[in-house]
Design a protein around this motif. Structure first.
Motif, PDB file in Angstrom:
ATOM      1  N   LYS A   1       0.811  -1.217   0.000  1.00  0.00           N
ATOM      2  CA  LYS A   1       0.000   0.000   0.000  1.00  0.00           C
ATOM      3  C   LYS A   1       0.847   1.271   0.000  1.00  0.00           C
ATOM      4  N   LYS A   2       2.009   1.238   0.660  1.00  0.00           N
ATOM      5  CA  LYS A   2       2.919   2.386   0.724  1.00  0.00           C
ATOM      6  C   LYS A   2       2.229   3.637   1.299  1.00  0.00           C
ATOM      7  N   THR A   3       1.344   3.446   2.243  1.00  0.00           N
ATOM      8  CA  THR A   3       0.604   4.574   2.803  1.00  0.00           C
ATOM      9  C   THR A   3       1.403   5.269   3.904  1.00  0.00           C
ATOM     10  N   ILE A   4       1.090   6.533   4.078  1.00  0.00           N
ATOM     11  CA  ILE A   4       1.650   7.325   5.168  1.00  0.00           C
ATOM     12  C   ILE A   4       0.572   8.309   5.611  1.00  0.00           C
ATOM     13  N   SER A   5       0.353   8.434   6.884  1.00  0.00           N
ATOM     14  CA  SER A   5      -0.663   9.354   7.379  1.00  0.00           C
ATOM     15  C   SER A   5      -0.238  10.784   7.104  1.00  0.00           C
ATOM     16  N   PHE A   6      -1.222  11.687   7.052  1.00  0.00           N
ATOM     17  CA  PHE A   6      -0.865  13.082   6.829  1.00  0.00           C
ATOM     18  C   PHE A   6      -0.035  13.618   7.982  1.00  0.00           C
ATOM     19  N   ALA A   7      -0.331  13.147   9.196  1.00  0.00           N
ATOM     20  CA  ALA A   7       0.481  13.563  10.345  1.00  0.00           C
ATOM     21  C   ALA A   7       1.915  13.092  10.171  1.00  0.00           C
TER      22      ALA A   7
ATOM     23  N   GLN B   1       7.579  14.103   8.686  1.00  0.00           N
ATOM     24  CA  GLN B   1       8.742  13.849   7.842  1.00  0.00           C
ATOM     25  C   GLN B   1       9.173  15.127   7.128  1.00  0.00           C
ATOM     26  N   PHE B   2       8.208  15.846   6.580  1.00  0.00           N
ATOM     27  CA  PHE B   2       8.479  17.117   5.910  1.00  0.00           C
ATOM     28  C   PHE B   2       9.194  18.077   6.850  1.00  0.00           C
ATOM     29  N   TYR B   3       8.677  18.203   8.072  1.00  0.00           N
ATOM     30  CA  TYR B   3       9.238  19.153   9.031  1.00  0.00           C
ATOM     31  C   TYR B   3      10.665  18.780   9.434  1.00  0.00           C
ATOM     32  N   PHE B   4      10.890  17.525   9.832  1.00  0.00           N
ATOM     33  CA  PHE B   4      12.216  17.122  10.285  1.00  0.00           C
ATOM     34  C   PHE B   4      13.218  17.095   9.138  1.00  0.00           C
ATOM     35  N   PHE B   5      12.799  16.646   7.972  1.00  0.00           N
ATOM     36  CA  PHE B   5      13.709  16.596   6.826  1.00  0.00           C
ATOM     37  C   PHE B   5      14.165  17.995   6.430  1.00  0.00           C
TER      38      PHE B   5
ATOM     39  N   GLN C   1      -3.016  23.426   7.769  1.00  0.00           N
ATOM     40  CA  GLN C   1      -4.383  23.928   7.947  1.00  0.00           C
ATOM     41  C   GLN C   1      -5.196  23.867   6.654  1.00  0.00           C
ATOM     42  N   MET C   2      -4.561  23.533   5.542  1.00  0.00           N
ATOM     43  CA  MET C   2      -5.262  23.468   4.264  1.00  0.00           C
ATOM     44  C   MET C   2      -6.068  22.176   4.164  1.00  0.00           C
ATOM     45  N   PRO C   3      -7.222  22.186   3.466  1.00  0.00           N
ATOM     46  CA  PRO C   3      -7.986  20.956   3.253  1.00  0.00           C
ATOM     47  C   PRO C   3      -7.377  20.140   2.119  1.00  0.00           C
ATOM     48  N   PHE C   4      -7.294  18.833   2.300  1.00  0.00           N
ATOM     49  CA  PHE C   4      -6.709  17.950   1.300  1.00  0.00           C
ATOM     50  C   PHE C   4      -7.760  16.984   0.777  1.00  0.00           C
ATOM     51  N   CYS C   5      -7.715  16.742  -0.531  1.00  0.00           N
ATOM     52  CA  CYS C   5      -8.717  15.924  -1.198  1.00  0.00           C
ATOM     53  C   CYS C   5      -8.050  14.808  -1.995  1.00  0.00           C
ATOM     54  N   ARG C   6      -8.897  13.906  -2.473  1.00  0.00           N
ATOM     55  CA  ARG C   6      -8.409  12.867  -3.380  1.00  0.00           C
ATOM     56  C   ARG C   6      -8.204  13.463  -4.766  1.00  0.00           C
ATOM     57  N   PRO C   7      -7.338  12.865  -5.594  1.00  0.00           N
ATOM     58  CA  PRO C   7      -6.525  11.666  -5.375  1.00  0.00           C
ATOM     59  C   PRO C   7      -5.386  11.927  -4.395  1.00  0.00           C
ATOM     60  N   ASN C   8      -4.998  10.906  -3.674  1.00  0.00           N
ATOM     61  CA  ASN C   8      -4.048  11.078  -2.572  1.00  0.00           C
ATOM     62  C   ASN C   8      -2.713  10.392  -2.827  1.00  0.00           C
ATOM     63  N   ILE C   9      -2.300  10.319  -4.086  1.00  0.00           N
ATOM     64  CA  ILE C   9      -1.035   9.657  -4.434  1.00  0.00           C
ATOM     65  C   ILE C   9       0.061  10.705  -4.611  1.00  0.00           C
ATOM     66  N   ILE C  10       1.130  10.560  -3.835  1.00  0.00           N
ATOM     67  CA  ILE C  10       2.301  11.432  -3.956  1.00  0.00           C
ATOM     68  C   ILE C  10       3.379  10.666  -4.722  1.00  0.00           C
ATOM     69  N   ASP C  11       3.628  11.090  -5.937  1.00  0.00           N
ATOM     70  CA  ASP C  11       4.609  10.404  -6.794  1.00  0.00           C
ATOM     71  C   ASP C  11       6.004  10.940  -6.498  1.00  0.00           C
ATOM     72  N   HIS C  12       6.478  10.610  -5.305  1.00  0.00           N
ATOM     73  CA  HIS C  12       7.791  11.082  -4.868  1.00  0.00           C
ATOM     74  C   HIS C  12       8.308  10.114  -3.808  1.00  0.00           C
ATOM     75  N   VAL C  13       9.585  10.273  -3.426  1.00  0.00           N
ATOM     76  CA  VAL C  13      10.173   9.399  -2.408  1.00  0.00           C
ATOM     77  C   VAL C  13      10.066   9.981  -1.016  1.00  0.00           C
ATOM     78  N   VAL C  14       9.792  11.285  -0.918  1.00  0.00           N
ATOM     79  CA  VAL C  14       9.632  11.952   0.376  1.00  0.00           C
ATOM     80  C   VAL C  14       8.414  12.858   0.312  1.00  0.00           C
ATOM     81  N   CYS C  15       7.941  13.291   1.481  1.00  0.00           N
ATOM     82  CA  CYS C  15       6.843  14.257   1.537  1.00  0.00           C
ATOM     83  C   CYS C  15       7.409  15.634   1.257  1.00  0.00           C
ATOM     84  N   ASP C  16       7.127  16.141   0.079  1.00  0.00           N
ATOM     85  CA  ASP C  16       7.661  17.412  -0.397  1.00  0.00           C
ATOM     86  C   ASP C  16       6.527  18.427  -0.503  1.00  0.00           C
ATOM     87  N   PRO C  17       6.801  19.706  -0.318  1.00  0.00           N
ATOM     88  CA  PRO C  17       5.724  20.701  -0.402  1.00  0.00           C
ATOM     89  C   PRO C  17       4.976  20.685  -1.725  1.00  0.00           C
ATOM     90  N   GLY C  18       5.676  20.449  -2.842  1.00  0.00           N
ATOM     91  CA  GLY C  18       5.018  20.437  -4.145  1.00  0.00           C
ATOM     92  C   GLY C  18       3.856  19.471  -4.224  1.00  0.00           C
TER      93      GLY C  18
END
Length: 326
Positions: free
Chosen positions: A104-110, A115-119, A180-197
């Motif tokens: 599944k390769k899932t990761i919670s938004f939290a 990861q975004f913050y610490f990285f 604080q922004m609302p997030f919607c589907r689709p929820n696939i991040i085509d990247h290796v890390v959680c990046d702002p883009g």
């Protein structure tokens, strides 16, 4: 540490029926999509790389800590840098490795925001520390008589704390705003890390001001520190070339060579990511570029700093109890 132009899989149209943009609390960190055998190979490769990175940087940090003869500003900065690298690589590589064996390769938004913050925070601290190390080398070579009185142990401790605190405060406001922004589907991040883009692409509404704010902070910390390093090394090079002794010039270049190699390895990939948005780099290429400053740089830094440094080699041999470590 950059604002990527990556997009999530599939278009996001807020005019679609409610079922098509239902709010989600997790996303899929896609990483590298390939066959199962390749995934196993990549898991082994990344796990081995992570173990070597932790071992190499940990050995240098312990060796410099245990050898009182190396409790000088240059080696104190290097030990702190190695300690920082351990946490920096730990913010992303373990999750990357686990995803190779996960369906599944899932990761919670939290988890994604953490990861975004610490990285990004650790990366910012690394940029600041590399700049401080450049200033230290400039003072040691160009102001040798005043150097002991300027770069005291007390000042070094203050600089360590300043780099860490500023690094962890720099992206705090963007993290809060994006979360604080609302997030919607689709929820696939085509990247290796959680990046702002990709995170901005997942948002239900556009936020150009927040994107500009985040991009500005990233640009300031990367280009600002890089220009400081270039400026100090320009002054240092001018001073070294003016030395009458060839032995002195060789020693000065040898002292600065390792730091310049580390700066080049870390900043080259960052610069490519920042100056290339209009060049149309593929998603796969952006992933590889990210791996250079997230994985490759922390792996090679211990080798860079210990390859031709007799003091570090001696300290490593003493701590690890071997006569042929390097």
């Amino acid at each position: 540490m950059c604002l990527s132009t990556l997009q999530v899989s599939g278009p996001l149209n807020v005019s679609e029926p409610n079922s098509s943009f239902a709010f989600v609390n997790e996303c899929i960190l896609q990483g590298f999509s390939c066959e199962w055998t390749v995934q196993i190979f990549l898991f082994s490769l990344f796990s081995t790389t992570y173990a070597l990175t932790i071992t190499g940087n940990g050995a240098i940090a312990c060796a410099l800590w245990c050898d009182w003869r190396l409790h000088t500003p240059m080696y104190m900065f290097l030990g702190n840098f190695s300690f920082l690298e351990i946490w920096y690589v730990s913010s992303t590589v373990p999750k990357m490795s686990v995803n190779f064996l996960s369906e599944k390769k899932t990761i919670s938004f939290a988890g994604c925001f953490l990861q975004f913050y610490f990285f990004f925070s650790l990366g910012t601290s690394e940029c600041l520390l590399l700049t401080v190390m450049a200033v230290d080398r400039y003072l040691a070579i160009c102001r040798p008589l005043h150097y002991p009185n300027i770069m005291t142990g007390h000042l070094c401790a203050k600089l360590f704390i300043l780099c860490w605190v500023c690094g962890f405060l720099w992206f705090l406001i963007p993290i809060v705003l994006i979360s604080q922004m609302p997030f919607c589907r689709p929820n696939i991040i085509d990247h290796v890390v959680c990046d702002p883009g990709p995170l901005f692409a997942l948002a239900c509404v556009s936020a150009p001001r927040i994107q500009l704010f985040c991009y500005t902070l990233s640009s300031l910390v990367i280009f600002g520190n890089f220009l400081f390093i270039i400026g100090y090394y320009t002054l240092l090079l001018k001073a070294v070339l003016g030395m009458p002794s060839s032995t002195g010039r060789h020693k000065a270049f040898s002292t600065c060579g390792s730091h310049l190699a580390a700066v080049s390895l870390f900043y080259d990939s960052l610069m490519v990511m920042y100056v290339s948005p209009g060049l149309g780099h593929s998603t796969g290429m952006q992933k590889i570029e990210t791996l250079f400053y997230a994985v490759v740089s922390p792996l090679f830094n211990p080798l860079i700093y210990s390859l031709r440094n007799k003091e570090i080699n001696a300290a490593l041999k003493k701590v690890l109890g071997s006569s042929n470590i390097i």
